[in-house]
Design a protein around this motif. Structure first.
Motif, PDB file in Angstrom:
ATOM      1  N   TRP A  13       0.653  -0.592   7.794  1.00  0.00           N
ATOM      2  CA  TRP A  13       0.032  -0.639   6.467  1.00  0.00           C
ATOM      3  C   TRP A  13       0.781   0.284   5.515  1.00  0.00           C
ATOM      4  CZ3 TRP A  13      -6.063  -0.487   6.881  1.00  0.00           C
ATOM      5  CH2 TRP A  13      -6.508  -1.658   7.498  1.00  0.00           C
ATOM      6  N   HIS A  14       1.081  -0.230   4.325  1.00  0.00           N
ATOM      7  CA  HIS A  14       1.738   0.598   3.306  1.00  0.00           C
ATOM      8  C   HIS A  14       1.183   0.272   1.930  1.00  0.00           C
ATOM      9  CE1 HIS A  14       4.298  -2.540   1.484  1.00  0.00           C
ATOM     10  NE2 HIS A  14       4.485  -3.018   2.713  1.00  0.00           N
ATOM     11  N   GLY A  15       1.506   1.119   0.955  1.00  0.00           N
ATOM     12  CA  GLY A  15       0.929   0.964  -0.377  1.00  0.00           C
ATOM     13  C   GLY A  15       1.820   0.322  -1.409  1.00  0.00           C
ATOM     14  N   TRP A  16       3.073   0.029  -1.080  1.00  0.00           N
ATOM     15  CA  TRP A  16       3.952  -0.583  -2.067  1.00  0.00           C
ATOM     16  C   TRP A  16       3.480  -1.985  -2.416  1.00  0.00           C
ATOM     17  CZ3 TRP A  16       6.554   2.609   1.619  1.00  0.00           C
ATOM     18  CH2 TRP A  16       7.203   3.728   1.041  1.00  0.00           C
ATOM     19  N   SER A  17       3.649  -2.355  -3.691  1.00  0.00           N
ATOM     20  CA  SER A  17       3.019  -3.599  -4.135  1.00  0.00           C
ATOM     21  C   SER A  17       3.933  -4.533  -4.914  1.00  0.00           C
ATOM     22  CB  SER A  17       1.793  -3.276  -5.007  1.00  0.00           C
ATOM     23  OG  SER A  17       2.177  -2.505  -6.138  1.00  0.00           O
ATOM     24  N   THR A  18       4.958  -4.025  -5.601  1.00  0.00           N
ATOM     25  CA  THR A  18       5.794  -4.919  -6.400  1.00  0.00           C
ATOM     26  C   THR A  18       6.704  -5.740  -5.496  1.00  0.00           C
ATOM     27  OG1 THR A  18       7.640  -3.384  -6.695  1.00  0.00           O
ATOM     28  CG2 THR A  18       5.792  -3.203  -8.244  1.00  0.00           C
ATOM     29  N   PRO A  69       0.934  -5.040   2.976  1.00  0.00           N
ATOM     30  CA  PRO A  69       1.285  -4.248   1.794  1.00  0.00           C
ATOM     31  C   PRO A  69       0.090  -3.912   0.914  1.00  0.00           C
ATOM     32  CG  PRO A  69       1.676  -6.555   1.346  1.00  0.00           C
ATOM     33  CD  PRO A  69       1.148  -6.485   2.764  1.00  0.00           C
ATOM     34  N   ASN A  70       0.347  -3.053  -0.077  1.00  0.00           N
ATOM     35  CA  ASN A  70      -0.628  -2.760  -1.146  1.00  0.00           C
ATOM     36  C   ASN A  70      -1.965  -2.259  -0.606  1.00  0.00           C
ATOM     37  OD1 ASN A  70      -1.353  -2.567  -3.847  1.00  0.00           O
ATOM     38  ND2 ASN A  70      -2.099  -4.667  -3.960  1.00  0.00           N
ATOM     39  N   VAL A  71      -1.915  -1.406   0.410  1.00  0.00           N
ATOM     40  CA  VAL A  71      -3.131  -0.853   1.007  1.00  0.00           C
ATOM     41  C   VAL A  71      -3.411   0.517   0.383  1.00  0.00           C
ATOM     42  CG1 VAL A  71      -4.254  -0.085   3.125  1.00  0.00           C
ATOM     43  CG2 VAL A  71      -2.703  -2.054   3.178  1.00  0.00           C
ATOM     44  N   THR A  72      -4.610   0.708  -0.112  1.00  0.00           N
ATOM     45  CA  THR A  72      -4.982   1.989  -0.702  1.00  0.00           C
ATOM     46  C   THR A  72      -5.381   2.983   0.387  1.00  0.00           C
ATOM     47  OG1 THR A  72      -7.334   1.452  -0.927  1.00  0.00           O
ATOM     48  CG2 THR A  72      -5.863   0.786  -2.732  1.00  0.00           C
ATOM     49  N   ASP A  73      -5.370   4.258   0.039  1.00  0.00           N
ATOM     50  CA  ASP A  73      -5.825   5.279   0.979  1.00  0.00           C
ATOM     51  C   ASP A  73      -7.276   5.042   1.388  1.00  0.00           C
ATOM     52  OD1 ASP A  73      -3.340   6.392   0.371  1.00  0.00           O
ATOM     53  OD2 ASP A  73      -4.109   8.435   0.550  1.00  0.00           O
ATOM     54  N   GLU A  74      -8.078   4.590   0.436  1.00  0.00           N
ATOM     55  CA  GLU A  74      -9.494   4.378   0.737  1.00  0.00           C
ATOM     56  C   GLU A  74      -9.667   3.306   1.808  1.00  0.00           C
ATOM     57  OE1 GLU A  74     -13.732   3.510  -1.552  1.00  0.00           O
ATOM     58  OE2 GLU A  74     -11.834   3.336  -2.640  1.00  0.00           O
ATOM     59  N   THR A  75      -8.965   2.191   1.645  1.00  0.00           N
ATOM     60  CA  THR A  75      -9.042   1.111   2.633  1.00  0.00           C
ATOM     61  C   THR A  75      -8.539   1.586   3.992  1.00  0.00           C
ATOM     62  OG1 THR A  75      -8.753  -0.593   0.939  1.00  0.00           O
ATOM     63  CG2 THR A  75      -8.230  -1.205   3.200  1.00  0.00           C
ATOM     64  N   MET A  76      -7.423   2.304   3.983  1.00  0.00           N
ATOM     65  CA  MET A  76      -6.848   2.790   5.233  1.00  0.00           C
ATOM     66  C   MET A  76      -7.817   3.701   5.973  1.00  0.00           C
ATOM     67  SD  MET A  76      -3.433   5.111   5.740  1.00  0.00           S
ATOM     68  CE  MET A  76      -4.162   6.462   4.811  1.00  0.00           C
ATOM     69  N   ASN A  77      -8.425   4.626   5.261  1.00  0.00           N
ATOM     70  CA  ASN A  77      -9.303   5.584   5.917  1.00  0.00           C
ATOM     71  C   ASN A  77     -10.596   4.947   6.410  1.00  0.00           C
ATOM     72  OD1 ASN A  77      -8.205   8.500   5.818  1.00  0.00           O
ATOM     73  ND2 ASN A  77      -7.645   7.630   3.840  1.00  0.00           N
ATOM     74  N   GLN A  78     -11.078   3.958   5.699  1.00  0.00           N
ATOM     75  CA  GLN A  78     -12.241   3.229   6.194  1.00  0.00           C
ATOM     76  C   GLN A  78     -11.916   2.542   7.522  1.00  0.00           C
ATOM     77  OE1 GLN A  78     -13.041   0.725   2.814  1.00  0.00           O
ATOM     78  NE2 GLN A  78     -14.595   2.098   1.980  1.00  0.00           N
ATOM     79  N   PRO A 113      -4.702  -0.269  11.669  1.00  0.00           N
ATOM     80  CA  PRO A 113      -3.244  -0.229  11.766  1.00  0.00           C
ATOM     81  C   PRO A 113      -2.758   0.686  12.882  1.00  0.00           C
ATOM     82  CG  PRO A 113      -3.972   1.195  10.003  1.00  0.00           C
ATOM     83  CD  PRO A 113      -5.205   0.478  10.502  1.00  0.00           C
ATOM     84  N   ASP A 114      -1.507   0.483  13.261  1.00  0.00           N
ATOM     85  CA  ASP A 114      -0.836   1.389  14.192  1.00  0.00           C
ATOM     86  C   ASP A 114      -0.028   2.432  13.437  1.00  0.00           C
ATOM     87  OD1 ASP A 114      -1.293   0.063  16.936  1.00  0.00           O
ATOM     88  OD2 ASP A 114      -0.546  -1.601  15.704  1.00  0.00           O
ATOM     89  N   VAL A 115       0.718   1.984  12.443  1.00  0.00           N
ATOM     90  CA  VAL A 115       1.543   2.866  11.611  1.00  0.00           C
ATOM     91  C   VAL A 115       0.974   2.853  10.203  1.00  0.00           C
ATOM     92  CG1 VAL A 115       3.851   3.275  10.665  1.00  0.00           C
ATOM     93  CG2 VAL A 115       3.586   2.474  13.023  1.00  0.00           C
ATOM     94  N   VAL A 116       0.838   4.024   9.626  1.00  0.00           N
ATOM     95  CA  VAL A 116       0.206   4.167   8.315  1.00  0.00           C
ATOM     96  C   VAL A 116       1.119   4.938   7.381  1.00  0.00           C
ATOM     97  CG1 VAL A 116      -2.198   3.982   9.033  1.00  0.00           C
ATOM     98  CG2 VAL A 116      -1.031   6.169   9.246  1.00  0.00           C
ATOM     99  N   SER A 117       0.979   4.692   6.089  1.00  0.00           N
ATOM    100  CA  SER A 117       1.721   5.459   5.095  1.00  0.00           C
ATOM    101  C   SER A 117       0.833   5.697   3.888  1.00  0.00           C
ATOM    102  CB  SER A 117       3.004   4.732   4.682  1.00  0.00           C
ATOM    103  OG  SER A 117       2.709   3.549   3.969  1.00  0.00           O
TER     104      SER A 117
END
Length: 446
Positions: A45-50, A77-86, A96-100
Motif C-alpha cells: 500500500w502506498h499514497g502516490w496518486s498521479t 495506490p492512493n492509500v491514506t494513513d487513516e485507511t492504512m491504520n484502520q 497490507p504486508d508492506v506499507v508506506s
C-alpha cells in the motif's frame, strides 16, 4: 507531479479516532518465520496518486519481481494513513504486508504502537549497515526511542525559489543568504500599482501560505523541540523568539499582516496554473524540490532559480541548510510474510540503482548516501540545489513524537495567532505552548 507533504493535521485526526494510540495494535499476529524464497503474493500500500507517480511505483515493482521471481506484488495506490491504520488495527486478510506513508510525524506512533515491525533484526540478518547506507537525519525521522520501524523511501528538502527576471529588474545579483538580506531583497522586490495595491510581494512569510508551515521556516534556526526527558522546550530556546521576531519583521517591512493576508486570498490553488509564484505575484517563495518539475511543465514565463533558504545572521556559517522530510516505508505487524516483505522494503530503500531511478522518475530527493552521489541523478542545477540541502549536515527534520504531528499542529495554531498580533506576551505564549504540547503527549502515553 510529485506529491508534496501536506498531511500535517492527519495525525491529530487519527489520534482522536483512537487509531494511533500506543498499544492499540496487536503486534503478535504476524510472522517473521516465512521462507523469502518460497512463492508468495505480497500486498503493498502506498499514497502516490498521479499517473506519473503510480507508473514509477509500478515500474519499481516490476524490477523487483524480475529479480525475485517467486514474489508477486499486489500494488494498491492512493492509500491514506487513516485507511492504512484502520486496516492494521483490524489485521484482516486484506491488510497490507508492506506499507508506506508521507507523514514522517507519525513514525513515533507507528513504532510505539507496534503496528510497524522493528526492522533492525532484518537489517542485521541481511548485512545492511544502516549507518553507512542512510544519512543520519533520515534515520532520525524513521525511528523512535531506538526502534527502527521504518526506512526512508526518497525525501523532500525545502529551499528558495526566486524569479531571476524580477531580481535583475531590482538590481539584485544573487539570492539572499541571511535573514537580513532576505528582508532587504523582499522590500526591493515588492511592487504596487498606482492605487497602492500589491502587484508582487518579495517574500510572503505568512504561515497559511502553501508550504509555509512554521516548522519549515523554523528549521533554519535548528531548533530543539524536546529536552532529554521528552518535555517541550520551545520557551527555553532563544531561537523561538528570534524566529517569530524575524517573521514579524519580514511582514512589517512589506506592509503588515492585514494587507499581506488580503493579497494572499487572491492567490490561486498551490497545485494549479494560478500558483502565486508561477503567476509572479511572489518574487521569492519557499517550496520543495518537486516545484521545479511543475514550473517546467507549466512553461513558466520567466527565468527562475533555486537556492537554500536564508539563515539567521548569527548563523551565517550554516547557509545551505534546510528542512527535510520524506516518505517512509515499513512492514505491517500483521504480515505473515515478513521476510519476503523485507526483500521488497530493502529493494525500494537500499538498492542504489532503484533509489536513483525512482528519484529521477518523480523528481524527489534520493535517500541513501550512494544515491545522493550517483552520476545518474538528474543533472538539472535547480534540482541539485535540493540534493545539496539534503546532504548539508545542518539540515534538520522534525523529531518523532509519541503523538505524531500533534505538537506541529499546536505550533501552527500558535503561529497563526502570533502573526495576527493576538499574542501580546510571546514569552508567556511560548510557555503555554510548551504546557499544551506536554499535556497532549501525556494523554497519548496514557
Amino acid at each position: 507531479m510529485p506529491m508534496p507533504r501536506l498531511r500535517i493535521r492527519l495525525s491529530t485526526v487519527l489520534a482522536g479516532a483512537g487509531l494511533l494510540v500506543p498499544g492499540c495494535a496487536n503486534p503478535g499476529v504476524g510472522s517473521a518465520h516465512d521462507d523469502p524464497a518460497a512463492p508468495v503474493t505480497l500486498t503493498f500500500w502506498h499514497g502516490w496518486s498521479t499517473a506519473g507517480e503510480r507508473k514509477a511505483i509500478d515500474d519499481s515493482v516490476a524490477r523487483f519481481e524480475k529479480r525475485h521471481r517467486n514474489i508477486t506484488v499486489k500494488v494498491v495506490p492512493n492509500v491514506t494513513d487513516e485507511t492504512m491504520n484502520q486496516a492494521l488495527r483490524a489485521s484482516g486478510d486484506d491488510a497490507p504486508d508492506v506499507v508506506s506513508s508521507f507523514t514522517t510525524n507519525n513514525v513515533g506512533q507507528y513504532c510505539s504502537s507496534g503496528m510497524w515491525v522493528d526492522l533492525d533484526p532484518f537489517l542485521k540478518k541481511t548485512g545492511v549497515d544502516k549507518e553507512k547506507v542512510f544519512p543520519r537525519t533520515f534515520l532520525d525521522y524513521t525511528s523512535y526511542q531506538g526502534e527502527q520501524c521504518a526506512l526512508p523511501l526518497l525525501a523532500d528538502s525545502y529551499g528558495l525559489y526566486y524569479n531571476k527576471d524580477a531580481f535583475k529588474k531590482a538590481g539584485i545579483t544573487r539570492p539572499p543568504h541571511t535573514m537580513s538580506e532576505l528582508k532587504r531583497d523582499a522590500v526591493k522586490l515588492t511592487r504596487r500599482d498606482r492605487n497602492g495595491s500589491y502587484q508582487q510581494v518579495g517574500f510572503m512569510p505568512g504561515f497559511r501560505l502553501y508550504q509555509n508551515s512554521p516548522d519549515r521556516m523554523f528549521a533554519q534556526w535548528g531548533p530543539a523541540y524536546f529536552d532529554r526527558n521528552g518535555k517541550s522546550r520551545l520557551a527555553r530556546d532563544p531561537a523561538s523568539k528570534e524566529f517569530f521576531a524575524t517573521a514579524r519583521e519580514l511582514t512589517a517591512a512589506q506592509g503588515g499582516y492585514r494587507p499581506l493576508e488580503k493579497f494572499r486570498t487572491t492567490f490561486g490553488d498551490e497545485m494549479s496554473a494560478q500558483n502565486a509564484f508561477l503567476t509572479q505575484k511572489l518574487a521569492m517563495h519557499m517550496d520543495g524540490e518537486w516545484r521545479g518539475l511543475m514550473l517546467r511543465r507549466a512553461k513558466a514565463r520567466f527565468a527562475w532559480g533555486t537556492a537554500p533558504m536564508p539563515v539567521p545572521d548569527d548563523r551565517a556559517d550554516t547557509y545551505g541548510r534546510g528542512y527535510l522530510t520524506g516518505t517512509v516505508a515499513g512492514i505491517a505487524h500483521s504480515s505473515r510474510h515478513q521476510n519476503a516483505a523485507w526483500e521488497l522494503v530493502k529493494f525500494l530503500t537500499v538498492d542504489t540503482d532503484q533509489v536513483v531511478r525512482f528519484a529521477n522518475a518523480i523528481h524527489n530527493v534520493p535517500s541513501t548516501h550512494a544515491a545522493l552521489k550517483s552520476p545518474r541523478l538528474d543533472t538539472d542545477p535547480t534540482f541539485r540545489t535540493f540534493l545539496d540541502i539534503a546532504r548539508n549536515p545542518h539540515s534538520v527534520a522534525l523529531p518523532p513524537s509519541v503523538n505524531g504531528g500533534q505538537y506541529v499542529t499546536a505550533l501552527q495554531d500558535f503561529s497563526y495567532r502570533v502573526e495576527a498580533g493576538q499574542v501580546p506576551d510571546l514569552d508567556a505564549g511560548l510557555r503555554g505552548l510548551d504546557a499544551q504540547i506536554d499535556s497532549d503527549n501525556l494523554q497519548s502515553e496514557n
